[in-house]
Design a protein around this motif. Structure first.
Motif, PDB file in Angstrom:
ATOM      1  N   CYS A   1      11.363  32.453  40.897  1.00  0.00           N
ATOM      2  CA  CYS A   1      11.953  32.276  39.568  1.00  0.00           C
ATOM      3  C   CYS A   1      12.169  30.811  39.250  1.00  0.00           C
ATOM      4  O   CYS A   1      11.867  30.334  38.154  1.00  0.00           O
ATOM      5  CB  CYS A   1      13.286  33.007  39.476  1.00  0.00           C
ATOM      6  N   SER A   2      12.702  30.113  40.230  1.00  0.00           N
ATOM      7  CA  SER A   2      13.008  28.703  40.017  1.00  0.00           C
ATOM      8  C   SER A   2      11.727  27.914  39.753  1.00  0.00           C
ATOM      9  O   SER A   2      11.685  27.055  38.877  1.00  0.00           O
ATOM     10  CB  SER A   2      13.770  28.188  41.235  1.00  0.00           C
ATOM     11  N   LEU A   3      10.675  28.229  40.483  1.00  0.00           N
ATOM     12  CA  LEU A   3       9.412  27.519  40.285  1.00  0.00           C
ATOM     13  C   LEU A   3       8.796  27.864  38.937  1.00  0.00           C
ATOM     14  O   LEU A   3       8.421  26.974  38.166  1.00  0.00           O
ATOM     15  CB  LEU A   3       8.439  27.886  41.409  1.00  0.00           C
ATOM     16  N   VAL A   4       8.723  29.159  38.656  1.00  0.00           N
ATOM     17  CA  VAL A   4       8.110  29.600  37.404  1.00  0.00           C
ATOM     18  C   VAL A   4       8.877  29.035  36.200  1.00  0.00           C
ATOM     19  O   VAL A   4       8.291  28.692  35.174  1.00  0.00           O
ATOM     20  CB  VAL A   4       8.070  31.153  37.368  1.00  0.00           C
ATOM     21  N   GLY A   5      10.186  28.903  36.371  1.00  0.00           N
ATOM     22  CA  GLY A   5      11.007  28.351  35.304  1.00  0.00           C
ATOM     23  C   GLY A   5      10.654  26.918  34.957  1.00  0.00           C
ATOM     24  O   GLY A   5      10.945  26.435  33.861  1.00  0.00           O
ATOM     25  N   LYS A   6      10.018  26.246  35.902  1.00  0.00           N
ATOM     26  CA  LYS A   6       9.635  24.842  35.663  1.00  0.00           C
ATOM     27  C   LYS A   6       8.242  24.716  35.044  1.00  0.00           C
ATOM     28  O   LYS A   6       7.807  23.613  34.731  1.00  0.00           O
ATOM     29  CB  LYS A   6       9.680  24.069  36.991  1.00  0.00           C
ATOM     30  N   PHE A   7       7.542  25.851  34.906  1.00  0.00           N
ATOM     31  CA  PHE A   7       6.184  25.810  34.359  1.00  0.00           C
ATOM     32  C   PHE A   7       6.213  25.573  32.855  1.00  0.00           C
ATOM     33  O   PHE A   7       7.022  26.165  32.135  1.00  0.00           O
ATOM     34  CB  PHE A   7       5.460  27.138  34.632  1.00  0.00           C
ATOM     35  N   ASN A   8       5.299  24.737  32.388  1.00  0.00           N
ATOM     36  CA  ASN A   8       5.113  24.610  30.942  1.00  0.00           C
ATOM     37  C   ASN A   8       4.124  25.679  30.484  1.00  0.00           C
ATOM     38  O   ASN A   8       3.630  26.467  31.281  1.00  0.00           O
ATOM     39  CB  ASN A   8       4.628  23.200  30.589  1.00  0.00           C
ATOM     40  N   LYS A   9       3.847  25.689  29.202  1.00  0.00           N
ATOM     41  CA  LYS A   9       2.979  26.758  28.668  1.00  0.00           C
ATOM     42  C   LYS A   9       1.594  26.700  29.296  1.00  0.00           C
ATOM     43  O   LYS A   9       0.991  27.744  29.584  1.00  0.00           O
ATOM     44  CB  LYS A   9       2.875  26.630  27.145  1.00  0.00           C
ATOM     45  N   PHE A  10       1.100  25.503  29.533  1.00  0.00           N
ATOM     46  CA  PHE A  10      -0.238  25.366  30.111  1.00  0.00           C
ATOM     47  C   PHE A  10      -0.313  26.067  31.478  1.00  0.00           C
ATOM     48  O   PHE A  10      -1.232  26.845  31.750  1.00  0.00           O
ATOM     49  CB  PHE A  10      -0.605  23.888  30.254  1.00  0.00           C
ATOM     50  N   LYS A  11       0.679  25.793  32.301  1.00  0.00           N
ATOM     51  CA  LYS A  11       0.684  26.391  33.635  1.00  0.00           C
ATOM     52  C   LYS A  11       0.889  27.905  33.559  1.00  0.00           C
ATOM     53  O   LYS A  11       0.288  28.667  34.320  1.00  0.00           O
ATOM     54  CB  LYS A  11       1.771  25.744  34.506  1.00  0.00           C
ATOM     55  N   ARG A  12       1.733  28.327  32.635  1.00  0.00           N
ATOM     56  CA  ARG A  12       1.961  29.776  32.481  1.00  0.00           C
ATOM     57  C   ARG A  12       0.671  30.469  32.041  1.00  0.00           C
ATOM     58  O   ARG A  12       0.359  31.581  32.513  1.00  0.00           O
ATOM     59  CB  ARG A  12       3.079  30.038  31.469  1.00  0.00           C
ATOM     60  N   ASP A  13      -0.081  29.802  31.189  1.00  0.00           N
ATOM     61  CA  ASP A  13      -1.352  30.381  30.755  1.00  0.00           C
ATOM     62  C   ASP A  13      -2.324  30.510  31.927  1.00  0.00           C
ATOM     63  O   ASP A  13      -3.077  31.486  32.014  1.00  0.00           O
ATOM     64  CB  ASP A  13      -1.975  29.512  29.649  1.00  0.00           C
ATOM     65  N   LEU A  14      -2.303  29.521  32.821  1.00  0.00           N
ATOM     66  CA  LEU A  14      -3.186  29.588  33.995  1.00  0.00           C
ATOM     67  C   LEU A  14      -2.836  30.796  34.852  1.00  0.00           C
ATOM     68  O   LEU A  14      -3.712  31.489  35.370  1.00  0.00           O
ATOM     69  CB  LEU A  14      -3.066  28.302  34.826  1.00  0.00           C
ATOM     70  N   VAL A  15      -1.525  31.056  34.986  1.00  0.00           N
ATOM     71  CA  VAL A  15      -1.085  32.213  35.773  1.00  0.00           C
ATOM     72  C   VAL A  15      -1.543  33.512  35.101  1.00  0.00           C
ATOM     73  O   VAL A  15      -2.018  34.442  35.763  1.00  0.00           O
ATOM     74  CB  VAL A  15       0.448  32.198  35.942  1.00  0.00           C
ATOM     75  N   GLU A  16      -1.429  33.547  33.779  1.00  0.00           N
ATOM     76  CA  GLU A  16      -1.880  34.734  33.034  1.00  0.00           C
ATOM     77  C   GLU A  16      -3.378  34.950  33.245  1.00  0.00           C
ATOM     78  O   GLU A  16      -3.828  36.098  33.394  1.00  0.00           O
ATOM     79  CB  GLU A  16      -1.608  34.552  31.531  1.00  0.00           C
TER      80      GLU A  16
ATOM     81  N   CYS B   1      -7.397  24.940  42.025  1.00  0.00           N
ATOM     82  CA  CYS B   1      -6.431  24.704  43.113  1.00  0.00           C
ATOM     83  C   CYS B   1      -5.044  25.186  42.719  1.00  0.00           C
ATOM     84  O   CYS B   1      -4.322  25.763  43.532  1.00  0.00           O
ATOM     85  CB  CYS B   1      -6.368  23.219  43.465  1.00  0.00           C
ATOM     86  N   PHE B   2      -4.678  24.935  41.474  1.00  0.00           N
ATOM     87  CA  PHE B   2      -3.377  25.389  40.983  1.00  0.00           C
ATOM     88  C   PHE B   2      -3.281  26.905  41.096  1.00  0.00           C
ATOM     89  O   PHE B   2      -2.268  27.456  41.569  1.00  0.00           O
ATOM     90  CB  PHE B   2      -3.176  24.955  39.527  1.00  0.00           C
ATOM     91  N   LYS B   3      -4.354  27.578  40.693  1.00  0.00           N
ATOM     92  CA  LYS B   3      -4.344  29.049  40.738  1.00  0.00           C
ATOM     93  C   LYS B   3      -4.266  29.546  42.186  1.00  0.00           C
ATOM     94  O   LYS B   3      -3.553  30.501  42.490  1.00  0.00           O
ATOM     95  CB  LYS B   3      -5.592  29.596  40.033  1.00  0.00           C
ATOM     96  N   ILE B   4      -5.001  28.888  43.067  1.00  0.00           N
ATOM     97  CA  ILE B   4      -4.961  29.251  44.486  1.00  0.00           C
ATOM     98  C   ILE B   4      -3.542  29.064  45.021  1.00  0.00           C
ATOM     99  O   ILE B   4      -2.992  29.937  45.698  1.00  0.00           O
ATOM    100  CB  ILE B   4      -5.947  28.371  45.295  1.00  0.00           C
ATOM    101  N   ALA B   5      -2.944  27.924  44.679  1.00  0.00           N
ATOM    102  CA  ALA B   5      -1.585  27.623  45.153  1.00  0.00           C
ATOM    103  C   ALA B   5      -0.601  28.672  44.655  1.00  0.00           C
ATOM    104  O   ALA B   5       0.298  29.098  45.390  1.00  0.00           O
ATOM    105  CB  ALA B   5      -1.163  26.230  44.685  1.00  0.00           C
TER     106      ALA B   5
END
Length: 324
Positions: A65-80, A194-198
Motif C-alpha cells: 500500500c505504501s509503495l503503490v501510494g507513491k505511484f503517479n498516474k504513469f506508474k499506475r498505468d504501467l501496473v494496469e 524493468c519497472f513491470k518486472i520489479a
DNA sequence: GACTGCTATACGTGACCTGG
DNA sequence: CCAGGTCACGTATAGCAGTC
C-alpha cells in the motif's frame, strides 16, 4: 505439485498446540528442546492461555500500500497494463489477524482444493476465486520455473538489482527500482519493462507468495516475466494457489512437529478475504458486484467481521460463527 | 459514561544462526 | 552463498482499573 498431506490428528490443532507449548514453556522456560516435544502427551488437554507459540508471517500489505501510494498516474498505468491493477486498490491493512489465517489454513484440504469449516460448510477454492479477490491475470499458460534465455529487460533488471542490492530476488532491489524518479514517459522500453518486472517481484514477494524470508524470494516465475507483453497470458491465480497449498502443507507439518513458532507463508490474506466474503454477516457483508474484492476490505471492517465470527470455548478460538 | 494511564499482547521487521 | 528458521525489539492495539 504439492504432495498429498496427512490430515493432522484430531488433537493436533493450532489451539491445542498452543496450549501444549504454553505448558512446555512453563515447565522449561523458552528453551524448548526435543525432550519437551517428546514428553508432551498429545492426548492430554492442557490449557494455559497467555503463552502461546508465536505465529509470524512475511505478508506485508502495508509495504504494498505504501509503495503503490507513491505511484503517479504513469506508474499506475504501467501496473494496469500488465493486469495487476487490482493491487492498486488494496486498502491499508495495518495488521492481519494471523491466528485467523492459521485457523483457515488448517482447514484447507489441498487435495480437494476446499476450505472445510465443518461437515456442512465446505467452500471450493478455484483460480477464479483468486481472480475475484485480487483481479490477477488468470490466463491459459501455467507458470513454471523453466527459464529460457532471459530477455534484455530481465538482464537489465538483474544488472540494476545487483547494483542496488544483492540480486534480483531481493525485494528491496525491486522496491528501489519501483521508486525510481526516472521512470516516466521518456523512459526506454527496457526501463518500462524493468519497472513491470520489479512490480511483479515486489507484490509476489510481499503479498501473493511470500517466503519465510522477509526481504528475499525465490523467483520461480522468470518464464512468465521474459516477455512482458505476455504477462497477462499466464495464470497468476493458479500460481498464488499453488504457493498457498505449499504453505498449508508447511503449516500442518509445523503443527505436527509442535514447532514453537509457526511461520505463515503463502497468501493467507486471500483465504481471509475469500472466507469473509462468503459468509453471511448481515450488514457487515460486502456488496457482491464489486471487483476486486480485496479493495472492499479495510482494516476496520475486517476487524469487525472477525470479531463477529470469533468464539472462545475453553481456550479454543474458533472463527466459524457464521453461516456460509 | 467518558476519559486517562498502565499493562499485556500481537504484529512487523531486522539481525543472526544453521544447514545444504 | 542462500533459504529457512529463531530471536529480540519497537510499535500499535486491546483490555482493564482508577478517577472524574
Amino acid at each position: 505439485m504439492v504432495a498429498p498431506l496427512e490430515q493432522p490428528a484430531p488433537h493436533a490443532t493450532l489451539e491445542q498446540d498452543q496450549r501444549d507449548a504454553a505448558t512446555a514453556t512453563e515447565n522449561s522456560g523458552r528453551d524448548h528442546g526435543a525432550a519437551d516435544i517428546a514428553d508432551a502427551d498429545p492426548g492430554e488437554a492442557i490449557c494455559a492461555p497467555g503463552s502461546a507459540p508465536s505465529v509470524t508471517s512475511r505478508i506485508s500489505v502495508q509495504k504494498v500500500c505504501s509503495l503503490v501510494g507513491k505511484f503517479n498516474k504513469f506508474k499506475r498505468d504501467l501496473v494496469e497494463e500488465i493486469g495487476f491493477g487490482g493491487m492498486l486498490g488494496i486498502k491499508m491493512l495495518a495488521k492481519l489477524n494471523l491466528k485467523f489465517s492459521a485457523w483457515l489454513m488448517e482447514r484447507v484440504d489441498v487435495e480437494s482444493s476446499t476450505l472445510k469449516i465443518d461437515e456442512q460448510r465446505v467452500l471450493q477454492i478455484q483460480d477464479h476465486d483468486v481472480q475475484k479477490v485480487f483481479s490477477l491475470p488468470c490466463g491459459t499458460r501455467s507458470i513454471c520455473p523453466d527459464t529460457t534465455e532471459p530477455s534484455e529487460a530481465c538482464k537489465e533488471f538483474m544488472r540494476a538489482s545487483a547494483y542496488l542490492s544483492k540480486g534480483a530476488h531481493s525485494l528491496k532491489a525491486a522496491e528501489a527500482y519501483l521508486l525510481r524518479d526516472d521512470i516516466n514517459g521518456d523512459s526506454s522500453n527496457v526501463q518500462i519493462d524493468c519497472f513491470k518486472i520489479a512490480f511483479v517481484i515486489f507484490v509476489v514477494g510481499h503479498l501473493l507468495a511470500p517466503s519465510t524470508k522477509h526481504d528475499y524470494i525465490t523467483i520461480d516465475f522468470w518464464a512468465a516475466l521474459n516477455d512482458i507483453s505476455q504477462i497477462k497470458e499466464f495464470n497468476w491465480c493458479a500460481y498464488v494457489l499453488e504457493h498457498l497449498n505449499r504453505a498449508v502443507g508447511k503449516l500442518k507439518t509445523d503443527i505436527r512437529n509442535r514447532n514453537i513458532t509457526v511461520h505463515l507463508v503463502g497468501c493467507h490474506l486471500f483465504l481471509q478475504v475469500f472466507y469473509l466474503d462468503n459468509l453471511d454477516l448481515g450488514p457487515l457483508s460486502k456488496t457482491k458486484d464489486h471487483l476486486p474484492r480485496i479493495s472492499l476490505f479495510d482494516y476496520e471492517s475486517v476487524k469487525k467481521m472477525i470479531e463477529v465470527i470469533t468464539s472462545n470455548v475453553d481456550g479454543d478460538t474458533s472463527f466459524a460463527g457464521a453461516s456460509v
